[in-house]
Design a protein around this motif. Sequence first.
Motif, mmCIF file in Angstrom:
data_model
loop_
_atom_site.group_PDB
_atom_site.id
_atom_site.type_symbol
_atom_site.label_atom_id
_atom_site.label_comp_id
_atom_site.label_asym_id
_atom_site.label_seq_id
_atom_site.Cartn_x
_atom_site.Cartn_y
_atom_site.Cartn_z
ATOM 1 N N GLU A 189 23.351 39.096 17.812
ATOM 2 C CA GLU A 189 23.649 37.863 18.548
ATOM 3 C C GLU A 189 22.852 37.781 19.845
ATOM 4 O O GLU A 189 22.317 36.719 20.193
ATOM 5 N N LEU A 190 22.768 38.897 20.558
ATOM 6 C CA LEU A 190 21.966 38.929 21.785
ATOM 7 C C LEU A 190 20.494 38.719 21.478
ATOM 8 O O LEU A 190 19.776 38.077 22.247
ATOM 9 N N GLN A 191 20.037 39.276 20.367
ATOM 10 C CA GLN A 191 18.637 39.112 19.979
ATOM 11 C C GLN A 191 18.291 37.651 19.736
ATOM 12 O O GLN A 191 17.203 37.195 20.093
ATOM 13 N N VAL A 192 19.225 36.918 19.131
ATOM 14 C CA VAL A 192 19.009 35.478 18.900
ATOM 15 C C VAL A 192 18.885 34.742 20.233
ATOM 16 O O VAL A 192 17.987 33.913 20.425
ATOM 17 N N LEU A 193 19.777 35.056 21.167
ATOM 18 C CA LEU A 193 19.731 34.422 22.492
ATOM 19 C C LEU A 193 18.442 34.770 23.227
ATOM 20 O O LEU A 193 17.815 33.904 23.852
ATOM 21 N N ILE A 194 18.053 36.053 23.155
ATOM 22 C CA ILE A 194 16.810 36.489 23.807
ATOM 23 C C ILE A 194 15.610 35.786 23.188
ATOM 24 O O ILE A 194 14.697 35.347 23.895
ATOM 25 N N PHE A 195 15.616 35.658 21.858
ATOM 26 C CA PHE A 195 14.504 34.992 21.169
ATOM 27 C C PHE A 195 14.374 33.540 21.631
ATOM 28 O O PHE A 195 13.271 33.080 21.950
ATOM 29 N N ILE A 196 15.502 32.821 21.653
ATOM 30 C CA ILE A 196 15.479 31.409 22.082
ATOM 31 C C ILE A 196 15.006 31.299 23.525
ATOM 32 O O ILE A 196 14.158 30.458 23.862
ATOM 33 N N PHE A 197 15.554 32.157 24.394
ATOM 34 C CA PHE A 197 15.189 32.151 25.809
ATOM 35 C C PHE A 197 13.694 32.414 25.997
ATOM 36 O O PHE A 197 13.001 31.669 26.705
ATOM 37 N N LEU A 198 13.188 33.452 25.338
ATOM 38 C CA LEU A 198 11.778 33.812 25.492
ATOM 39 C C LEU A 198 10.845 32.783 24.873
ATOM 40 O O LEU A 198 9.773 32.496 25.417
ATOM 41 N N PHE A 199 11.253 32.236 23.741
ATOM 42 C CA PHE A 199 10.423 31.206 23.091
ATOM 43 C C PHE A 199 10.276 29.988 23.997
ATOM 44 O O PHE A 199 9.173 29.461 24.173
ATOM 45 N N LEU A 200 11.395 29.548 24.570
ATOM 46 C CA LEU A 200 11.364 28.369 25.452
ATOM 47 C C LEU A 200 10.549 28.635 26.718
ATOM 48 O O LEU A 200 9.723 27.806 27.123
ATOM 49 N N THR A 201 10.795 29.794 27.344
ATOM 50 C CA THR A 201 10.044 30.107 28.571
ATOM 51 C C THR A 201 8.558 30.281 28.279
ATOM 52 O O THR A 201 7.714 29.870 29.081
ATOM 53 N N TYR A 202 8.246 30.871 27.124
ATOM 54 C CA TYR A 202 6.829 31.061 26.766
ATOM 55 C C TYR A 202 6.138 29.715 26.544
ATOM 56 O O TYR A 202 5.029 29.494 27.043
ATOM 57 N N MET A 203 6.795 28.819 25.814
ATOM 58 C CA MET A 203 6.208 27.504 25.565
ATOM 59 C C MET A 203 6.042 26.723 26.864
ATOM 60 O O MET A 203 5.023 26.054 27.069
ATOM 61 N N LEU A 204 7.036 26.802 27.748
ATOM 62 C CA LEU A 204 6.933 26.132 29.051
ATOM 63 C C LEU A 204 5.807 26.725 29.889
ATOM 64 O O LEU A 204 5.074 26.000 30.565
ATOM 65 N N ALA A 233 -0.001 38.247 26.296
ATOM 66 C CA ALA A 233 -0.170 39.664 25.950
ATOM 67 C C ALA A 233 1.172 40.374 25.798
ATOM 68 O O ALA A 233 1.265 41.395 25.110
ATOM 69 N N CYS A 234 2.227 39.833 26.426
ATOM 70 C CA CYS A 234 3.539 40.502 26.418
ATOM 71 C C CYS A 234 4.540 39.913 25.433
ATOM 72 O O CYS A 234 5.169 40.647 24.665
ATOM 73 N N ILE A 235 4.711 38.588 25.465
ATOM 74 C CA ILE A 235 5.864 37.955 24.823
ATOM 75 C C ILE A 235 5.740 37.727 23.306
ATOM 76 O O ILE A 235 6.686 38.058 22.567
ATOM 77 N N PRO A 236 4.630 37.150 22.781
ATOM 78 C CA PRO A 236 4.590 36.854 21.339
ATOM 79 C C PRO A 236 4.855 38.057 20.439
ATOM 80 O O PRO A 236 5.513 37.922 19.404
ATOM 81 N N ARG A 237 4.382 39.234 20.848
ATOM 82 C CA ARG A 237 4.620 40.429 20.038
ATOM 83 C C ARG A 237 6.117 40.733 19.948
ATOM 84 O O ARG A 237 6.627 41.079 18.873
ATOM 85 N N TYR A 238 6.814 40.585 21.070
ATOM 86 C CA TYR A 238 8.246 40.854 21.076
ATOM 87 C C TYR A 238 8.997 39.796 20.260
ATOM 88 O O TYR A 238 9.958 40.104 19.553
ATOM 89 N N TYR A 267 7.829 38.273 17.687
ATOM 90 C CA TYR A 267 7.566 38.651 16.296
ATOM 91 C C TYR A 267 8.496 39.787 15.865
ATOM 92 O O TYR A 267 9.057 39.764 14.764
ATOM 93 N N ASN A 268 8.670 40.772 16.756
ATOM 94 C CA ASN A 268 9.543 41.906 16.438
ATOM 95 C C ASN A 268 10.982 41.458 16.186
ATOM 96 O O ASN A 268 11.643 41.933 15.267
ATOM 97 N N ILE A 269 11.463 40.527 17.032
ATOM 98 C CA ILE A 269 12.836 40.035 16.876
ATOM 99 C C ILE A 269 12.968 39.208 15.596
ATOM 100 O O ILE A 269 13.930 39.367 14.834
ATOM 101 N N ALA A 270 11.990 38.327 15.361
ATOM 102 C CA ALA A 270 12.066 37.405 14.212
ATOM 103 C C ALA A 270 11.998 38.140 12.876
ATOM 104 O O ALA A 270 12.691 37.771 11.920
ATOM 105 N N THR A 271 11.168 39.176 12.791
ATOM 106 C CA THR A 271 10.959 39.869 11.513
ATOM 107 C C THR A 271 11.785 41.140 11.380
ATOM 108 O O THR A 271 11.962 41.648 10.273
ATOM 109 N N GLY A 272 12.249 41.658 12.524
ATOM 110 C CA GLY A 272 12.957 42.940 12.489
ATOM 111 C C GLY A 272 12.015 44.126 12.398
ATOM 112 O O GLY A 272 12.448 45.278 12.341
ATOM 113 N N ASP A 273 10.723 43.836 12.385
ATOM 114 C CA ASP A 273 9.709 44.898 12.312
ATOM 115 C C ASP A 273 9.368 45.357 13.734
ATOM 116 O O ASP A 273 8.679 44.653 14.466
#
Length: 311
Positions: free
Chosen positions: A19-34, A73-78, A80-86
Motif C-alpha cells: 500500500e505504501l509502495q502504491v502511494l510512493i509510486f503515485i507521489f513520485l510519478f506526479l512530482t517527476y512529471m511536474l 537519473a534517480c526517479i524513473p529507475r525506482y 520501474y522497480n515499484i511497478a514491476t517488483g523487479d
Amino acid sequence: MKNCTVTTFILLGLTDDPELQVLIFIFLFLTYMLSVTGNLTIITLTFVDPHLKTPMYFFLQNFSFLEVSFTTACIPRYLYNIATGDKAITYNACVIQVFFTDLFAVTEFFLLATMSYDRYVAICKPLHYVTIMNSKICRRHIFCCWLAGLLVIISPLSLGLNLKFCDLNVIDHFLCDASPLLKIACSDTWFMEQTVLTCAVLTFILTFMCVVLSYTYIIKTILGFPSAQQRIKAFSTCSSHMIVVSITYGACMFIYMNPTAKEEVTVNKVVSLLISSISPMLNPFIYTLRNKQVKKAFNNSIKRIATFLRK
C-alpha cells in the motif's frame, strides 16, 4: 567497483508495504512529471523569448537542464522497480547511475555559485555587467562548472571501480549511491570513504563561500541604495536564487551535518528521495511565481499557442 562474484545488486527501496509502495509510486510519478514539465518549460521559454536572452536566464536554463537530468537519473529507475517488483540492477547500470547522479549533483553546486556571482555583478557592477557577463564568458562559466563537477567525482569514482563485492549484493537504498555501496563492499573502504568525504566537503565549502561572499556584497550594496523601491526591486531579482540556494544547501547540511540523519538509514533515504523529487519540482514554481519576466514570457507563449490553434 571491481566485481568478484556479484553481477547484479538488489535495491531494497523505501518499504516492502504494497500500500505504501502504491502511494510512493503515485507521489513520485506526479512530482517527476511536474519536475520535467516545469523545467522543460523554463528551458523552452529561455530559448524562444527574446526578453529572456540574458546571462541570468542562460544560467537558469542550464540549471533547469541539470534538475531534469538529476531527477531522471534517480526517479524513473525506482518507479520501474515499484511497478514491476523487479529490484535487481546490473553492476554496469549501478556504476552508470552513481556516475551521473554524482556528476549532476556536484555540477549543480558549482552552477549555483556561478549564478550568485552573476547576481553580484548585476547589482554591484551594473554598468559593467554586459561586458563582464558577455555570452562568451557565460559559456565558459558553464563549461567550468561541468569540468569542476567531473574533476571532483573522478577520484572517488576511480577508487570505486576497484572495490570488490563478494556475496553480499543487497543495497539498502532506492538507488545506487556511494554510501550504501561502501557498506556492502568486501574490500577495505577507509581510503575511499575519506576521499568521498573530502571531495564533498571541499565542493560544499568552496561553492558555499562563493555564494556567501557574493550575497554579502549584494546585501551591502542594496542597503546603500537611497530609495526603498530600488532596494525592493534589487532584492526581488535575487529572491528566487536565494530560495533555491537555501533549499539545496539546507538539505545538504541536514544529511552530512545532522548526526541523527547520518546514523539513521531510513531518514537518509527519505531525505535523498525528497532532494531528487521535490527540489527539482519546486525550481520552476519558485522562478515563475516570483519572476515577472518569466511569468510574462509564459503568458505570451500561451497566447501565441492559443492564437495558432484558433487559426
